[in-house]
Design a protein around this motif. Structure first.
Motif, short mmCIF file in Angstrom:
data_model
loop_
_atom_site.label_atom_id
_atom_site.label_comp_id
_atom_site.label_asym_id
_atom_site.label_seq_id
_atom_site.Cartn_x
_atom_site.Cartn_y
_atom_site.Cartn_z
N ASN A 32 30.61 -51.68 -6.31
CA ASN A 32 30.55 -51.53 -4.85
C ASN A 32 31.79 -52.11 -4.18
O ASN A 32 31.75 -52.53 -3.03
CB ASN A 32 29.31 -52.24 -4.30
N TYR A 33 32.88 -52.14 -4.91
CA TYR A 33 34.10 -52.77 -4.39
C TYR A 33 34.55 -52.10 -3.09
O TYR A 33 34.74 -50.88 -3.05
CB TYR A 33 35.20 -52.68 -5.45
N PRO A 34 34.68 -52.87 -2.01
CA PRO A 34 35.06 -52.28 -0.71
C PRO A 34 36.55 -52.00 -0.63
O PRO A 34 37.28 -52.68 0.07
CB PRO A 34 34.64 -53.37 0.29
N GLU A 35 36.98 -50.98 -1.36
CA GLU A 35 38.41 -50.74 -1.47
C GLU A 35 39.01 -50.12 -0.21
O GLU A 35 39.97 -50.63 0.34
CB GLU A 35 38.66 -49.81 -2.67
N SER A 36 38.43 -49.00 0.23
CA SER A 36 39.04 -48.34 1.38
C SER A 36 38.06 -48.20 2.53
O SER A 36 38.42 -47.77 3.61
CB SER A 36 39.55 -46.96 0.96
N LYS A 37 36.81 -48.56 2.31
CA LYS A 37 35.88 -48.63 3.44
C LYS A 37 34.84 -49.72 3.15
O LYS A 37 34.70 -50.15 2.00
CB LYS A 37 35.20 -47.28 3.69
N ASP A 38 34.16 -50.17 4.20
CA ASP A 38 33.16 -51.21 4.01
C ASP A 38 32.10 -50.72 3.03
O ASP A 38 31.75 -49.55 3.01
CB ASP A 38 32.49 -51.57 5.35
N SER A 39 31.58 -51.64 2.20
CA SER A 39 30.52 -51.26 1.28
C SER A 39 29.34 -52.19 1.52
O SER A 39 29.35 -52.98 2.45
CB SER A 39 31.01 -51.36 -0.16
N ASP A 40 28.34 -52.07 0.67
CA ASP A 40 27.11 -52.82 0.93
C ASP A 40 26.57 -53.43 -0.36
O ASP A 40 26.59 -52.78 -1.41
CB ASP A 40 26.07 -51.86 1.53
N PHE A 41 26.11 -54.66 -0.28
CA PHE A 41 25.37 -55.24 -1.40
C PHE A 41 23.89 -55.21 -1.03
O PHE A 41 23.51 -55.71 0.03
CB PHE A 41 25.79 -56.68 -1.66
N SER A 42 23.07 -54.60 -1.91
CA SER A 42 21.64 -54.66 -1.65
C SER A 42 20.94 -55.09 -2.93
O SER A 42 21.41 -54.82 -4.04
CB SER A 42 21.11 -53.31 -1.16
N TRP A 43 19.81 -55.76 -2.76
CA TRP A 43 19.08 -56.26 -3.92
C TRP A 43 18.58 -55.12 -4.79
O TRP A 43 18.54 -55.22 -6.01
CB TRP A 43 17.91 -57.15 -3.47
N SER A 44 18.17 -54.00 -4.16
CA SER A 44 17.63 -52.90 -4.97
C SER A 44 18.74 -52.24 -5.79
O SER A 44 18.54 -51.87 -6.95
CB SER A 44 16.91 -51.88 -4.09
N ASP A 45 19.93 -52.13 -5.20
CA ASP A 45 21.06 -51.58 -5.95
C ASP A 45 21.40 -52.52 -7.12
O ASP A 45 21.64 -52.07 -8.24
CB ASP A 45 22.27 -51.43 -5.02
N PHE A 46 21.37 -53.81 -6.85
CA PHE A 46 21.65 -54.81 -7.88
C PHE A 46 20.64 -54.68 -9.03
O PHE A 46 20.99 -54.67 -10.21
CB PHE A 46 21.61 -56.20 -7.25
N GLN A 47 19.37 -54.53 -8.67
CA GLN A 47 18.31 -54.40 -9.68
C GLN A 47 18.49 -53.10 -10.48
O GLN A 47 18.43 -53.12 -11.71
CB GLN A 47 16.95 -54.39 -8.97
N ASN A 48 18.76 -52.00 -9.78
CA ASN A 48 18.90 -50.71 -10.47
C ASN A 48 20.09 -50.70 -11.43
O ASN A 48 19.99 -50.18 -12.54
CB ASN A 48 19.09 -49.58 -9.45
N ARG A 49 21.20 -51.26 -10.98
CA ARG A 49 22.38 -51.25 -11.85
C ARG A 49 22.18 -52.15 -13.06
O ARG A 49 22.57 -51.82 -14.18
CB ARG A 49 23.61 -51.71 -11.06
N THR A 50 21.57 -53.30 -12.83
CA THR A 50 21.34 -54.23 -13.94
C THR A 50 20.41 -53.59 -14.97
O THR A 50 20.69 -53.59 -16.17
CB THR A 50 20.74 -55.55 -13.42
N ASN A 51 19.32 -53.00 -14.49
CA ASN A 51 18.32 -52.46 -15.41
C ASN A 51 18.78 -51.14 -16.05
O ASN A 51 18.72 -50.98 -17.26
CB ASN A 51 16.99 -52.24 -14.69
N GLY A 52 19.23 -50.22 -15.19
CA GLY A 52 19.52 -48.87 -15.68
C GLY A 52 20.85 -48.79 -16.41
O GLY A 52 20.97 -48.07 -17.40
N GLU A 53 21.85 -49.49 -15.94
CA GLU A 53 23.19 -49.34 -16.50
C GLU A 53 23.52 -50.45 -17.51
O GLU A 53 23.84 -50.17 -18.66
CB GLU A 53 24.22 -49.27 -15.36
N LEU A 54 23.38 -51.70 -17.09
CA LEU A 54 23.74 -52.78 -18.02
C LEU A 54 22.71 -52.92 -19.15
O LEU A 54 23.07 -52.95 -20.33
CB LEU A 54 23.89 -54.11 -17.26
#
Ligand code: ZN
Length: 703
Positions: A375-397
């Motif tokens: 979610n690196y805010p390279e060229s526009k603002d981005s967002d950290f959300s707990w559900s995204d954090f949970q999904n990425r940890t579980n599904g991807e990592l």
């Protein structure tokens, strides 16, 4: 473009030692810098990462006053807390300094003296608020008063927290000193200014020379300033906390360097400290004063002009007329946009934030590093959300990367006694269906150009392909009929594990070290990279030979995050959001404070008349009061009005004012007041009399 450089110096914006760093800071500055530095280290480049705490400035003294401790106590606390959080997160500084160090004092004072010697500074006398009781000049934050825009009675001298308006202390009505609660007085004081305009052309050329390689946001912010014309900026303050102005004159007494001037020089002092630590005190010059070193400043977008205009201008002033010892300017200034938190801006003042240290008490660093990289805010603002954090940890990592590594290691341990059963050839490797040359060319480019989200996605793509290869090859089935084929699958899988350990090292270094250890290496991956035993290039071809022995250990790399794990966090967000919402509601009500309704009859009772001011003088020992003589029809009334700070007696003589004619008499400061005149407070805090133009209006009713 980068080939001319043999060294790289990476600096990261100095976090302010007045509070803990939060995830927004991590996402914008420290993680991207660390990812870049780790990538470069793995490529075998000479690169150092320099950071540290910014420990001066007024907010620190305010915290100290509030808590009844010294400013040094405040900065000691947050310096060690932030350094600890960075370390746990794997942010690998080569040196993490602090601007209260002797080396930094010396460096900043050297810069001041050199520029003063060349007569570049401009000195200006100006009037500032002074608290005679505390015997101190009051910087903006030490003055509170009523906001001219929203009437918030507790507005700060630099900004009203309630309506967000930027202010200067003299715009406040009823200004008070935070130190004594007294009304401050204006006193004359001398300050040093840095004439940015003197360097306008040089700065423009500098910025133009980076038209092709700097980010659009950086060029835009900087050019907006350049186009407006650069103005003088104060570099000294009357303050007791900071680096003293190194002059032995009366004028310089009690003055310190303004924090923006001192903080950016921290990059240089901390590099000096690093060089001393390395046992070669002059080594810093190879980074700051050599054309062979590439300097990169990682910052957030709120710091752009400090790094593209002000810091370069200070260095230009130093370099002017010098033969040797000139400083290099930054080659790149990758500024991030902001990362928001659950759809809203992080706000330290509202405590709407997740602090890095607290986060790491609950979840592993790499899950955070991965989620933020994606979610690196390279060229526009981005967002950290707990559900995204949970999904990425579980599904991807966990499901993709962790699952692949565990199955590869466990199956080899149990069926092949932890030994690589087959010698992989280049042909086998290419037959995996991964275009290695293309994948790594893209990865290299992504890292070089600071596209960290893309780099993390590309690496996860390799993990997906590896996981699919193992699943589709079904060694657990094949094993029963064709042990050799299953062995080949495992040898390829373990080599893919090795590739992934290396490829993930910039983004999730803790995990990479664990995979590397599971693969049977005694030396840590960190050490292997440091010694050059492992390099980035090795990731794209099979490195593990037939017969290579694993440690025969098993490990779950990522624990899944259950709903229950993040439930307290979500509840906390709800609570914080509610607070923020109710604050905002309060604010919008504040705009028009209408008193309770009155009836028309009530209003009819008020007799408003036009009167003419025929006499006016100040009231002794009352700095707000004027004594007016107002002619209303045939009567003369004496009226006391609290307008002395906005109107001079001369300016209101002869004016037709509106008078409440039937207000009961009262005594103010021993003088009788027979009525009240109407005035309006403007957004500048000054009172404006409601006056009526025209002739023949004296004594008439106001309708
Ligand atoms: Zn306001």
């Amino acid at each position: 473009m980068t080939n001319n450089f043999s060294r790289t110096l990476v600096t990261t914006a100095l976090p302010y030692a007045n509070g803990p760093v939060h995830l927004g800071h991590l996402a914008g500055v420290y993680l991207p810098a660390d990812i870049y530095v780790r990538f470069k280290r793995m490529q075998g480049e000479n690169i150092i990462h320099i950071g540290g705490s910014d420990e001066h400035g007024v907010p620190i003294t305010i915290t100290a006053d509030k808590e009844g401790i010294s400013p040094q106590d405040v900065v000691d606390r947050y310096h060690s807390r932030n350094m600890d959080a960075f370390e746990r997160c794997g942010i690998s500084f080569d040196h993490y300094g602090r601007t209260t160090s002797p080396v930094h004092f010396r460096t900043a004072q050297e810069f001041f003296s050199e520029i003063e010697r060349k007569n570049i500074f401009v000195k200006k006398k100006e009037r500032h608020f002074y608290d005679p009781e505390a015997r101190r000049y009051l910087s903006d934050r030490y003055v509170v008063g009523t906001c001219p825009v929203c009437n918030n009675p507790e507005a700060n001298g630099d900004q009203c927290e309630q309506c967000g308006t930027h202010l200067s202390p003299r715009e406040l009505s009823n200004p008070r000193s935070k130190l004594s609660d007294r009304t401050p007085e204006l006193r004359e004081t001398l300050h040093w200014y840095f004439p940015l305009g003197r360097f306008q052309d040089q700065l423009k050329n500098f910025v133009d020379s980076h038209d092709d390689d700097w980010r659009a946001n950086v060029l835009n912010y900087t050019r907006t300033w350049l186009n407006q014309g650069l103005k003088d900026r104060a570099i000294t303050r009357d303050l007791h906390w900071g680096i003293p102005v190194p002059l032995d004159t009366d004028e310089a007494q009690g003055k310190v360097l303004y924090v923006w001037f001192d903080a950016v020089l921290g990059y240089i002092s901390f590099t000096r400290e690093w060089a001393e630590k390395e046992g070669n005190p002059e080594l810093w010059r190879d980074y700051w004063q050599s054309s062979e070193c590439r300097i990169i400043n990682f910052i957030g977008k709120d710091n752009v002009v400090f790094h593209t205009l002000m810091f370069p201008a200070i260095l230009m002033a130093w370099n002017e007329d010098r033969v040797g010892g000139k400083y290099s300017l930054a080659d790149n200034v990758p500024a991030s946009e902001f990362m928001n938190f659950e759809g809203r801006k992080f706000s330290k003042s509202r405590n709407y934030a997740v602090y890095l240290g607290e986060f790491l008490d609950r979840f592993p660093a790499d899950t955070l590093r991965y989620s933020i990289a994606m979610n690196y805010p390279e060229s526009k603002d981005s967002d950290f959300s707990w559900s995204d954090f949970q999904n990425r940890t579980n599904g991807e990592l966990a499901d993709t990367l962790g699952n692949f590594i565990k199955r590869s290691i466990d199956f080899t341990n149990s069926k092949f006694d932890g030994e690589l059963p087959y010698a992989c050839t280049g042909e086998d490797w290419d037959a995996l269906g991964i275009d290695w040359a293309d994948s790594f060319e893209k990865l290299d480019q992504a890292y070089e150009q600071f596209h960290f989200r893309e780099a993390a996605s590309l690496t996860m793509q390799i993990a997906r392909l590896a996981n699919r290869f193992l699943t589709e090859s079904e060694p657990w089935k094949v094993m029963k009929t064709d042990r050799e084929a299953a062995g080949k699958t495992m040898a390829l899988s373990l080599n893919l594990c090795y590739t992934l350990a290396l490829a993930w090292y910039p983004v999730i270094p803790h995990t990479s070290n664990r995979i590397y250890a599971l693969l049977g290496f005694d030396q840590s991956l960190d050490d292997a990279v440091k010694k050059g035993d492992v390099t980035w290039h090795m990731a794209r071809s099979p490195q593990l030979q037939k017969g290579h022995k694993l440690h025969k250990k098993s490990e779950i790399l990522f624990t899944k995050i259950e709903d229950g794990d993040i439930a307290p966090e979500l509840e906390k967000i709800e609570r914080l959001l509610e607070e923020v919402r109710s604050q905002e509601k309060g604010e919008s009500k504040e705009e028009l404070k209408i008193k309770p309704e009155i009836s028309f009859d009530d209003f009819q009772k008020v007799d408003l008349r036009v009167g003419t001011v025929i006499g006016c003088e100040k009231v002794k020992k009352a700095d707000k009061l004027l004594k007016l003589l107002v002619k209303v029809g045939s009567e003369n009334r004496q009226v006391l009005a609290g307008i002395a700070q906005s109107c001079s007696p001369e300016s209101i003589m002869g004016k037709n004012v509106i008078l409440v004619a039937n207000l009961a008499e009262r005594k103010i400061r021993g003088e009788v007041s027979q009525g009240m005149i109407l005035a309006v407070e403007g957004s500048d805090g000054a009172l404006h009399l409601a006056d009526v133009e025209g002739t023949g209006v004296n004594g008439k009713s106001v309708q």
